[in-house]
Design a protein around this motif. Structure first.
Motif, PDB file in Angstrom:
ATOM      1  N   GLY A 129       0.827  -1.215   0.000  1.00 48.08           N
ATOM      2  CA  GLY A 129       0.000   0.000   0.000  1.00 48.08           C
ATOM      3  C   GLY A 129       0.859   1.262   0.000  1.00 48.08           C
ATOM      4  N   THR A 130       1.817   1.328   0.917  1.00 54.57           N
ATOM      5  CA  THR A 130       2.691   2.499   1.046  1.00 54.57           C
ATOM      6  C   THR A 130       4.132   2.027   1.177  1.00 54.57           C
ATOM      7  OG1 THR A 130       0.930   3.637   2.248  1.00 54.57           O
ATOM      8  CG2 THR A 130       3.127   4.598   2.400  1.00 54.57           C
ATOM      9  N   LEU A 131       5.001   2.677   0.403  1.00 52.86           N
ATOM     10  CA  LEU A 131       6.424   2.339   0.427  1.00 52.86           C
ATOM     11  C   LEU A 131       7.201   3.517   1.013  1.00 52.86           C
ATOM     12  CD1 LEU A 131       7.247   0.809  -3.086  1.00 52.86           C
ATOM     13  CD2 LEU A 131       8.029  -0.101  -0.895  1.00 52.86           C
ATOM     14  N   VAL A 132       7.783   3.325   2.183  1.00 54.83           N
ATOM     15  CA  VAL A 132       8.590   4.391   2.786  1.00 54.83           C
ATOM     16  C   VAL A 132      10.050   4.120   2.421  1.00 54.83           C
ATOM     17  CG1 VAL A 132       9.240   5.564   4.922  1.00 54.83           C
ATOM     18  CG2 VAL A 132       6.938   4.612   4.687  1.00 54.83           C
ATOM     19  N   SER A 133      10.657   5.097   1.724  1.00 50.64           N
ATOM     20  CA  SER A 133      11.968   4.853   1.108  1.00 50.64           C
ATOM     21  C   SER A 133      13.126   4.763   2.094  1.00 50.64           C
ATOM     22  CB  SER A 133      12.281   5.976   0.119  1.00 50.64           C
ATOM     23  OG  SER A 133      12.474   7.197   0.834  1.00 50.64           O
ATOM     24  N   GLY A 134      13.042   5.517   3.194  1.00 51.34           N
ATOM     25  CA  GLY A 134      14.208   5.663   4.080  1.00 51.34           C
ATOM     26  C   GLY A 134      15.011   6.918   3.753  1.00 51.34           C
ATOM     27  N   ASN A 135      14.744   7.505   2.576  1.00 52.50           N
ATOM     28  CA  ASN A 135      15.444   8.719   2.154  1.00 52.50           C
ATOM     29  C   ASN A 135      14.605   9.929   2.549  1.00 52.50           C
ATOM     30  OD1 ASN A 135      16.526  10.884   0.836  1.00 52.50           O
ATOM     31  ND2 ASN A 135      16.361  10.018  -1.230  1.00 52.50           N
ATOM     32  N   ILE A 136      15.085  10.701   3.507  1.00 49.74           N
ATOM     33  CA  ILE A 136      14.257  11.754   4.095  1.00 49.74           C
ATOM     34  C   ILE A 136      13.970  12.892   3.114  1.00 49.74           C
ATOM     35  CG2 ILE A 136      16.104  13.138   5.158  1.00 49.74           C
ATOM     36  CD1 ILE A 136      14.114  12.983   7.730  1.00 49.74           C
TER      37      ILE A 136
ATOM     38  N   ASP B  78      13.033  12.306   0.080  1.00 52.69           N
ATOM     39  CA  ASP B  78      11.996  11.762  -0.822  1.00 52.69           C
ATOM     40  C   ASP B  78      11.402  10.514  -0.152  1.00 52.69           C
ATOM     41  OD1 ASP B  78      10.418  11.239  -3.005  1.00 52.69           O
ATOM     42  OD2 ASP B  78      12.025  10.350  -4.212  1.00 52.69           O
ATOM     43  N   PRO B  79      10.638  10.734   0.932  1.00 53.55           N
ATOM     44  CA  PRO B  79      10.309   9.609   1.823  1.00 53.55           C
ATOM     45  C   PRO B  79       9.308   8.583   1.295  1.00 53.55           C
ATOM     46  CG  PRO B  79       9.805  11.733   2.871  1.00 53.55           C
ATOM     47  CD  PRO B  79      10.165  12.018   1.459  1.00 53.55           C
ATOM     48  N   ILE B  80       8.426   8.971   0.376  1.00 57.07           N
ATOM     49  CA  ILE B  80       7.421   8.009  -0.100  1.00 57.07           C
ATOM     50  C   ILE B  80       7.695   7.663  -1.561  1.00 57.07           C
ATOM     51  CG2 ILE B  80       4.956   7.584  -0.487  1.00 57.07           C
ATOM     52  CD1 ILE B  80       5.191   8.010   2.399  1.00 57.07           C
ATOM     53  N   LEU B  81       7.797   6.373  -1.842  1.00 56.24           N
ATOM     54  CA  LEU B  81       8.085   5.940  -3.207  1.00 56.24           C
ATOM     55  C   LEU B  81       6.802   5.574  -3.936  1.00 56.24           C
ATOM     56  CD1 LEU B  81      11.077   3.516  -2.506  1.00 56.24           C
ATOM     57  CD2 LEU B  81      11.203   5.784  -3.558  1.00 56.24           C
TER      58      LEU B  81
ATOM     59  N   VAL C 167      10.296   7.859  10.251  1.00 54.67           N
ATOM     60  CA  VAL C 167      10.785   6.525   9.871  1.00 54.67           C
ATOM     61  C   VAL C 167      12.149   6.655   9.170  1.00 54.67           C
ATOM     62  CG1 VAL C 167      10.372   4.535   8.355  1.00 54.67           C
ATOM     63  CG2 VAL C 167       8.492   5.465   9.747  1.00 54.67           C
ATOM     64  N   CYS C 168      12.297   7.672   8.327  1.00 58.57           N
ATOM     65  CA  CYS C 168      13.573   7.857   7.613  1.00 58.57           C
ATOM     66  C   CYS C 168      14.722   8.175   8.579  1.00 58.57           C
ATOM     67  CB  CYS C 168      13.454   8.962   6.570  1.00 58.57           C
ATOM     68  SG  CYS C 168      12.332   8.534   5.220  1.00 58.57           S
ATOM     69  N   MET C 169      14.402   8.829   9.697  1.00 61.52           N
ATOM     70  CA  MET C 169      15.447   9.121  10.695  1.00 61.52           C
ATOM     71  C   MET C 169      16.009   7.829  11.273  1.00 61.52           C
ATOM     72  SD  MET C 169      13.515  12.216  12.647  1.00 61.52           S
ATOM     73  CE  MET C 169      13.185  13.758  11.780  1.00 61.52           C
TER      74      MET C 169
ATOM     75  N   ILE D 277      15.054   1.712   0.737  1.00 59.69           N
ATOM     76  CA  ILE D 277      14.441   0.807  -0.225  1.00 59.69           C
ATOM     77  C   ILE D 277      14.874   1.286  -1.600  1.00 59.69           C
ATOM     78  CG2 ILE D 277      12.272  -0.094  -1.170  1.00 59.69           C
ATOM     79  CD1 ILE D 277      11.123  -0.065   1.629  1.00 59.69           C
ATOM     80  N   ALA D 278      15.946   0.701  -2.070  1.00 61.14           N
ATOM     81  CA  ALA D 278      16.549   1.111  -3.344  1.00 61.14           C
ATOM     82  C   ALA D 278      17.369  -0.055  -3.869  1.00 61.14           C
ATOM     83  CB  ALA D 278      17.451   2.324  -3.127  1.00 61.14           C
ATOM     84  N   ALA D 279      17.483  -0.125  -5.186  1.00 57.66           N
ATOM     85  CA  ALA D 279      18.219  -1.222  -5.810  1.00 57.66           C
ATOM     86  C   ALA D 279      19.639  -1.285  -5.260  1.00 57.66           C
ATOM     87  CB  ALA D 279      18.241  -1.036  -7.323  1.00 57.66           C
TER      88      ALA D 279
END
Ligand SMILES: [Zn+2]
Length: 390
Positions: free
Chosen positions: A10-17, A19-22, A307-309, A325-327
């Motif tokens: 449903g929701t992807l949180v990237s971890g990158n503050i 650009d937090p939502i993918l 979450v990104c913090m 969450i990245a290749a």
């Protein structure tokens, strides 16, 4: 070659503050690493051994506990408990950063002893994953008499960090600064205690002392457990570029004030989150999730930023190939949803409302290590393993 597909996210949180939502609803994992992120139809998942239907819930990178006082094994002499690390994995933590093995009974305080402790902790935790979690053990405690060649040897033997300065016999910036420089030369990440005296034998550390010592991380800017005054927090935010750690076992009011200051100063990328446990406060299996909720419900911080913090920010500071969450990144992931009965409709809305989200699955290197958290409340929607070959 092993392939794992996570679909129906449903929701992807990237971890990158920044650009937090993918965008996307699926993640493809190959051999323990994230291979592709996006829409399921866009990538070739044929031959996936495991497919997990995430049931429209939220996926985030595995959380970091940036401040954990491990010693050896999954046992804390401080609170005489076993299994505290494994218990925290059930709270979504997949990486633990040692802030110094200070609780070893009879801890040696000579150069050879403090070095030996850091090396054995680094090496034993490299081979041991409590509950599946990864522990960066062996945070050198600075003691008088350490030399440059000691740091060279420590780095060569796998020690990646210097534990909270202020806990050992090196306390003053005049003594610490040169060792900090050596540690950095050999690629180590340096933490420094800030705030009041935590236990007898340690010391009170002011903002001025931290600034002069020049660490990478201000450990518990909100106190561990006693915080510095707000004007000192302000100096650390505005006059330095150090990473700023907010911990569970600190001062909750200063946590909010420090976070809001970082919003004003555009410094959210500098905040990392830890427990500072085991400590006198106890062990807190859900501590990192609780700090995320605390900041997202009481400070001017969005849940996905919090979450990104605890993920991408911490991974960057500790130079680890995960937390996003990245290749190419290690596939350490948490699947979470709103807990049953929450006013929030999904994990992020629950966090914003101050409710600890429900962890429903935890993966480390693409393998499921928790399929139902025994510590969080149960989720509204549950992910399911829909196919598992071999
Ligand atoms: Zn401390």
């Amino acid at each position: 070659m092993s392939k794992v597909l996570l679909k129906n996210i449903g929701t992807l949180v990237s971890g990158n503050i920044s650009d937090p939502i993918l965008k996307g609803n699926a993640i493809l994992i190959e051999n323990g690493k994230i291979n592709q992120v996006g829409f399921e139809g866009d990538f070739d998942a044929a031959g996936a051994q495991t497919t997990i239907d995430c049931a429209g819930t939220t996926v985030t990178p595995g959380l970091f506990d940036s401040h954990c006082h491990v010693v050896l094994g999954d046992y804390t002499p401080r609170q005489k408990q076993t299994g505290f690390l494994e218990s925290e994995v059930h709270g979504g933590v997949t990486t633990f950063i040692s802030a110094g093995e200070v609780h070893l009974p009879g801890r040696p305080k000579d150069p050879a002893g403090t070095k030996a402790l850091a090396i054995v902790a680094a090496k034993s935790f490299a081979n041991f994953r409590p509950g599946g979690g990864k522990v960066v053990g062996g945070a050198l405690i600075l003691e008088k008499g350490l030399t440059r060649s000691d740091f060279e040897e420590l780095a060569r033997e796998g020690v990646r960090s210097v534990g909270e300065i202020g806990l050992g016999s090196i306390k003053n910036p005049e003594d610490a600064a040169v060792m900090v420089q050596w540690a950095k030369e050999y690629g180590m990440t340096v933490m420094m205690h800030a705030g009041g005296t935590s236990i007898p034998g340690s010391s009170t550390v002011t903002a001025e002392m931290v600034i002069q010592t020049n660490p990478d991380i201000v450990s518990h800017i909100n106190g561990g457990p006693t915080a510095v005054a707000l004007d000192e927090v302000k100096r650390l935010v505005t006059e330095t570029d150090f990473a700023l750690e907010i911990v569970h076992c600190g001062n909750p009011k200063v946590a909010v004030e420090a976070a809001n200051l970082c919003v004003e100063q555009d410094a959210l990328h500098r905040i990392i989150i830890g427990n500072d446990a085991p400590s006198g406060t106890g062990v807190i299996p859900l501590g990192v999730l609780r700090v995320i909720c605390h900041l997202a419900s009481l400070a001017a911080i969005k849940p996905e930023q919090a979450v990104c913090m605890a993920t991408g920010n911490a991974a960057r500071v500790h130079k680890l190939p995960r937390g996003l969450i990245a290749a190419g990144k290690e596939a350490d992931l948490v699947i979470m949803d709103a807990p049953m009965g929450s006013v929030g409709e999904d994990a992020l809305a629950a966090i914003e409302a101050g409710d600890v989200p429900a962890v429903s699955m935890v993966l480390v290197d693409g393998e499921i290590v928790v399929s139902k958290s025994r510590n969080t409340p149960p989720p509204v929607r549950k992910p399911q393993v829909v196919s598992k070959d071999r």
